[in-house]
Design a protein around this motif. Structure first.
Motif, PDB file in Angstrom:
ATOM      1  N   VAL A   1       0.730  -1.465   0.054  1.00 33.39           N
ATOM      2  CA  VAL A   1       0.072   0.119   0.524  1.00 33.39           C
ATOM      3  C   VAL A   1       0.866   1.626   0.132  1.00 33.39           C
ATOM      4  O   VAL A   1       0.368   2.484  -0.319  1.00 33.39           O
ATOM      5  CB  VAL A   1      -0.918  -0.107   1.237  1.00 33.39           C
ATOM      6  N   GLY A   2       2.187   1.090   0.607  1.00 29.53           N
ATOM      7  CA  GLY A   2       2.884   2.194   1.069  1.00 29.53           C
ATOM      8  C   GLY A   2       3.514   2.666  -1.063  1.00 29.53           C
ATOM      9  O   GLY A   2       3.922   3.836  -0.974  1.00 29.53           O
ATOM     10  N   PHE A   3       3.582   1.711  -1.528  1.00 29.67           N
ATOM     11  CA  PHE A   3       4.151   1.469  -2.361  1.00 29.67           C
ATOM     12  C   PHE A   3       3.125   2.070  -3.419  1.00 29.67           C
ATOM     13  O   PHE A   3       3.645   3.402  -4.102  1.00 29.67           O
ATOM     14  CB  PHE A   3       4.888   0.671  -2.738  1.00 29.67           C
ATOM     15  N   LEU A   4       2.666   2.058  -3.344  1.00 27.12           N
ATOM     16  CA  LEU A   4       0.882   2.820  -4.488  1.00 27.12           C
ATOM     17  C   LEU A   4       1.015   4.009  -3.638  1.00 27.12           C
ATOM     18  O   LEU A   4       0.464   4.338  -4.594  1.00 27.12           O
ATOM     19  CB  LEU A   4      -0.376   1.104  -4.342  1.00 27.12           C
ATOM     20  N   ALA A   5       0.374   4.193  -2.637  1.00 30.82           N
ATOM     21  CA  ALA A   5       0.612   5.665  -2.371  1.00 30.82           C
ATOM     22  C   ALA A   5       0.992   6.461  -2.510  1.00 30.82           C
ATOM     23  O   ALA A   5       1.354   7.643  -2.969  1.00 30.82           O
ATOM     24  CB  ALA A   5       0.390   5.775  -1.112  1.00 30.82           C
TER      25      ALA A   5
ATOM     26  N   ALA B   1      -4.780  -1.499  -4.218  1.00 20.41           N
ATOM     27  CA  ALA B   1      -4.231  -2.254  -3.135  1.00 20.41           C
ATOM     28  C   ALA B   1      -5.111  -4.067  -3.085  1.00 20.41           C
ATOM     29  O   ALA B   1      -4.953  -4.505  -2.366  1.00 20.41           O
ATOM     30  CB  ALA B   1      -4.021  -1.125  -1.996  1.00 20.41           C
ATOM     31  N   MET B   2      -6.918  -3.378  -3.101  1.00 21.17           N
ATOM     32  CA  MET B   2      -7.347  -4.198  -3.082  1.00 21.17           C
ATOM     33  C   MET B   2      -6.591  -5.020  -4.402  1.00 21.17           C
ATOM     34  O   MET B   2      -7.356  -6.362  -3.855  1.00 21.17           O
ATOM     35  CB  MET B   2      -8.931  -4.286  -3.054  1.00 21.17           C
ATOM     36  N   TYR B   3      -6.643  -5.344  -5.093  1.00 22.46           N
ATOM     37  CA  TYR B   3      -6.804  -5.874  -5.983  1.00 22.46           C
ATOM     38  C   TYR B   3      -5.480  -7.200  -6.138  1.00 22.46           C
ATOM     39  O   TYR B   3      -5.063  -7.890  -6.503  1.00 22.46           O
ATOM     40  CB  TYR B   3      -6.336  -5.360  -8.335  1.00 22.46           C
ATOM     41  N   LEU B   4      -4.156  -5.975  -5.714  1.00 22.67           N
ATOM     42  CA  LEU B   4      -3.187  -6.940  -4.947  1.00 22.67           C
ATOM     43  C   LEU B   4      -3.123  -7.534  -4.027  1.00 22.67           C
ATOM     44  O   LEU B   4      -2.810  -8.869  -3.506  1.00 22.67           O
ATOM     45  CB  LEU B   4      -1.783  -5.957  -4.600  1.00 22.67           C
ATOM     46  N   VAL B   5      -4.105  -7.562  -2.947  1.00 21.15           N
ATOM     47  CA  VAL B   5      -3.697  -8.107  -1.565  1.00 21.15           C
ATOM     48  C   VAL B   5      -5.525  -9.538  -1.796  1.00 21.15           C
ATOM     49  O   VAL B   5      -4.404 -10.373  -1.823  1.00 21.15           O
ATOM     50  CB  VAL B   5      -4.477  -7.830  -0.683  1.00 21.15           C
ATOM     51  N   SER B   6      -5.640  -9.267  -2.885  1.00 24.58           N
ATOM     52  CA  SER B   6      -7.051 -10.395  -3.365  1.00 24.58           C
ATOM     53  C   SER B   6      -5.824 -10.955  -3.860  1.00 24.58           C
ATOM     54  O   SER B   6      -6.489 -12.967  -4.019  1.00 24.58           O
ATOM     55  CB  SER B   6      -8.192  -9.695  -3.740  1.00 24.58           C
ATOM     56  N   GLY B   7      -4.988 -11.389  -4.387  1.00 27.98           N
ATOM     57  CA  GLY B   7      -3.653 -12.155  -5.089  1.00 27.98           C
ATOM     58  C   GLY B   7      -3.285 -12.812  -4.248  1.00 27.98           C
ATOM     59  O   GLY B   7      -2.934 -13.677  -4.690  1.00 27.98           O
ATOM     60  N   ILE B   8      -3.193 -12.504  -3.081  1.00 24.88           N
ATOM     61  CA  ILE B   8      -2.629 -13.263  -2.122  1.00 24.88           C
ATOM     62  C   ILE B   8      -3.713 -13.827  -0.991  1.00 24.88           C
ATOM     63  O   ILE B   8      -3.087 -15.475  -0.045  1.00 24.88           O
ATOM     64  CB  ILE B   8      -1.304 -12.071  -0.907  1.00 24.88           C
TER      65      ILE B   8
ATOM     66  N   ALA C   1      -9.177  -5.748   5.634  1.00 21.54           N
ATOM     67  CA  ALA C   1      -8.883  -4.686   6.740  1.00 21.54           C
ATOM     68  C   ALA C   1      -6.855  -4.902   6.855  1.00 21.54           C
ATOM     69  O   ALA C   1      -5.780  -4.484   7.701  1.00 21.54           O
ATOM     70  CB  ALA C   1      -8.643  -6.390   8.049  1.00 21.54           C
ATOM     71  N   ALA C   2      -6.706  -5.981   6.655  1.00 20.04           N
ATOM     72  CA  ALA C   2      -5.085  -5.637   5.179  1.00 20.04           C
ATOM     73  C   ALA C   2      -4.724  -4.003   4.912  1.00 20.04           C
ATOM     74  O   ALA C   2      -4.063  -3.593   5.220  1.00 20.04           O
ATOM     75  CB  ALA C   2      -4.431  -6.229   4.710  1.00 20.04           C
ATOM     76  N   VAL C   3      -5.682  -3.236   4.218  1.00 20.59           N
ATOM     77  CA  VAL C   3      -5.744  -2.154   3.297  1.00 20.59           C
ATOM     78  C   VAL C   3      -6.652  -0.878   4.271  1.00 20.59           C
ATOM     79  O   VAL C   3      -5.953   0.034   3.940  1.00 20.59           O
ATOM     80  CB  VAL C   3      -6.250  -2.562   2.217  1.00 20.59           C
ATOM     81  N   ALA C   4      -7.643  -1.073   4.775  1.00 23.16           N
ATOM     82  CA  ALA C   4      -8.384  -0.238   5.196  1.00 23.16           C
ATOM     83  C   ALA C   4      -7.881   1.006   6.365  1.00 23.16           C
ATOM     84  O   ALA C   4      -7.640   2.213   6.242  1.00 23.16           O
ATOM     85  CB  ALA C   4     -10.180  -0.567   5.107  1.00 23.16           C
ATOM     86  N   PRO C   5      -6.864   0.139   6.877  1.00 25.84           N
ATOM     87  CA  PRO C   5      -6.486   0.876   8.460  1.00 25.84           C
ATOM     88  C   PRO C   5      -5.071   1.946   7.489  1.00 25.84           C
ATOM     89  O   PRO C   5      -4.571   3.044   8.311  1.00 25.84           O
ATOM     90  CB  PRO C   5      -6.064  -0.270   9.706  1.00 25.84           C
TER      91      PRO C   5
END
Length: 634
Positions: A292-296, A313-320, A329-333
């Protein structure tokens, strides 16, 4: 990551019953001691079973890929342990009130009516486990005569998980009823359950002569009443199936348990707990925060930039991760505090978070993709390959709406990062960014199965957390393992119950009737796809994605093939339609999970989410009209 495991657990609970605290309970010392004892008795073995599954499967991966000498017993042992994990996980979820349920109607009721419905849901669970306990014991007894081929173990060791799991749930249900503060409500709920059961038994001679009208009574009216009254979906399916089989057919009750066992025992479903645990790992080790930090750093300085970052970020995290609650919960906070500081409204944030949850349902290794492959026989490799582009199409439609809404955003106070800053952020995020691509490449190229690659992903994440990000909270490991078992058990019990219902529908001849009706739809393949999309939007809002897939997948996928629709294209349409229903208020439970994770009141997002849902529907229509998005790379 400023998010502890309790928040992820709250997300999981929120997805199943947000805003509901259950019936009011009173404290009784001996009941509390007994309840805590059962908790330790079940949670510790469940956590150890998750670790054992990882160890067994990892040993198989190492022996196959490192020593080139496959161990023939690993799959068999993993299968034995898996049923125990599914049942003990179901018990943990039952004790925590985390079984998936539709709570929109219950939430709108007054305090006393809500307490009654919550107690009635508990009674329904009590009735279900009471009914299947003896058939489960008979089923396990029959398995005494079966021996496993590789380990030469008595198969009753595996099947015993069923009666023991149901027995523990029965004890927990009794404890919860004894704890209920208002005995009048408890007695009313018990009387209601007894009256319904007695009435059905009394009507058995009449029901036996109704033929397929019973399908409407038990699987439409019965399931509908149970689901809308807040009964967990697995128990609603199980009760309706048990009643239908025992009251209207000559089949023994043990058949229901047998079909449940079959549904929960597919080896491909071993990937479910592993990907759930992997999703929790990437949050705990800081990998999600790095991505998320890199995308930001790339997009944070443009108008609507952090909203674009949320979508990406949701696209990337959903790949894992295979868990939507873990994804959110991994992205929103990480993003929401800065987005609020820039003036974004809370309602728009939670609306976009929910919309991205629907958008990424097809991103591998989605648990829904794995479930479809398990129940329909469609290639997991093909589904993983076909799922990437449809998610990207929906991301484009969401980003188009974000651009329009934030085209006048004032970012004069936001500094543009230098190339050096972006470069450092990329280097930090590179180990995390590599994981989704490794997972997809390994499965798509046939190098490893989804189950094997999930094990590899867990090892990779642990090593990355320990050696690269230096972020590994050992104290959180046990709660994560228990959460994994609970969420997996809730999912797998639904799959088992839905498998039993699907069997009953097939045996009744309903599948042939449905095939004739669907084939006669006007418009050919396009008409079939459009009707299916509408149906699964509705099913997704009521039943959740996985039970709808297990229930109707085996019935509809053969019809899709017969009318000329590619099975992977059909899978993408079905999954995305269910995603829209799952995350669309007022019924979609995924929306309330997003609210729980964001700590934002559901009312705030009701208006903003309309636009995002329309954007998703536009993307879904594009995928229906252009099959290439789903099958172009197969």
């Amino acid at each position: 990551m400023a998010m502890d495991i309790a928040a992820v657990e709250a997300a999981g609970a929120g997805a199943h019953g947000i805003g509901l605290d259950g019936p009011p309970l009173r404290s009784r010392g001996w009941l509390k001691v007994l309840d805590n004892a059962i908790g330790w008795l079940v949670e510790i073995p469940a956590a150890l079973l998750v670790l054992a599954e990882i160890g067994v499967l990892l040993s198989g991966v190492v022996s196959r890929y490192v020593f080139h000498q496959p161990l023939i017993w690993t799959d068999e042992l993993a299968g034995i342990l898996f049923l125990w994990l599914a049942m003990l996980g179901s018990v943990v979820a039952f004790r925590r009130a985390e079984h998936m349920r539709m709570t929109a109607i219950v939430a709108m009721a007054g305090p006393r009516a809500r307490a009654f419905l919550e107690t009635l849901a508990l009674v329904a669970g009590l009735v279900f486990v009471s009914l299947v306990l003896h058939p489960a014991y008979e089923f396990a007894s029959e398995e005494v005569f079966v021996q496993t081929p590789a380990l030469e173990l008595n198969n009753a060791w595996r099947a015993a998980a069923l009666p023991i799991g149901f027995g523990l749930m029965l004890v927990i249900a009794l404890i919860r009823l004894l704890e209920t503060a208002d005995w009048k409500i408890t007695l009313a709920a018990l009387a209601t359950g007894a009256a319904l059961a007695g009435g059905l038994v009394a009507l058995q001679p009449f029901l036996a002569g109704l033929g397929n009208v019973n399908l409407l009574l038990f699987f439409v009216l019965g399931v509908g009443m149970l689901v809308f009254s807040g009964v967990p979906i697995a128990f609603a399916f199980g009760l309706s199936t048990f009643a239908y089989v025992t009251l209207t057919t000559d089949a023994p009750a043990m058949v229901v348990v047998g079909r449940m066992d079959e549904g929960m025992s597919h080896l491909i479903l071993l990937a479910v707990p592993l990907f759930v645990f992997l999703g929790l790992l990437i949050e705990m080790t800081g990998m999600a925060k790095a991505m998320v930090g890199f995308l930001a750093s790339l997009l944070g300085h443009v108008r609507g930039g952090l909203h674009f970052v949320l979508v990406g970020a949701m696209y990337l995290v959903s790949g894992i991760s295979g868990s939507k609650a873990a994804d959110m919960a991994a992205v929103a906070p990480v993003l929401f505090p800065e987005m609020k500081a820039r003036g974004a409204k809370e309602g728009d944030l939670v609306a976009l978070l929910a919309a991205t949850g629907a958008q990424t349902e097809t991103i591998p290794p989605s648990i829904v993709l794995i479930t479809i492959g398990s129940v329909t026989g469609v290639s997991i490799t093909a589904l993983f390959t076909g799922g990437l582009l449809p998610g990207l199409v929906l991301a484009v439609t969401l980003c188009a709406l974000v651009w329009w809404r934030y085209r006048h955003e004032d970012l004069s106070h936001v500094a543009r990062p230098s190339r050096a800053v972006i470069g450092r952020a990329f280097l930090v995020a590179l180990p995390a960014l590599a994981l989704p691509f490794v997972i997809r490449y390994a499965v798509v190229e046939g190098i490893a199965t989804a189950t094997e690659v999930s094990t590899i992903g867990i090892v990779y994440s642990v090593l990355a957390g320990l050696l690269i990000y230096r972020c590994f909270a050992w104290a959180r490991l046990y709660p994560m393992l228990v959460t994994t078992a609970a969420l997996s058990g809730a999912i797998l019990l639904i799959i088992g119950a839905a498998t039993g219902m699907a069997w009953a529908l097939t045996q009744s001849g309903f599948s042939q009737t449905l095939a004739v009706a669907m084939k006669s739809l006007p418009g050919g393949p396009l008409g079939f796809l459009l009707v299916s999309a509408v149906a699964f939007v509705i099913l997704g809002s009521v039943l959740e994605g996985i039970p709808a897939v297990v229930l109707f997948g085996p019935l509809l996928f053969p019809i899709a093939r017969s009318v000329g629709v590619h099975e992977v294209h059909y899978a993408m349409v079905v999954i995305l339609a269910m995603g829209v229903g799952l995350f669309a208020p007022p019924f979609g439970v995924g929306y309330y999970a997003a609210c729980a994770i964001s700590r934002i009141h559901p009312d705030a997002g009701m208006r903003p989410i309309v636009g995002y849902m329309l954007a998703l529907l536009v993307g879904l229509l594009a995928i229906i009209l252009v099959p290439w998005f789903s099958i172009g790379f197969l």
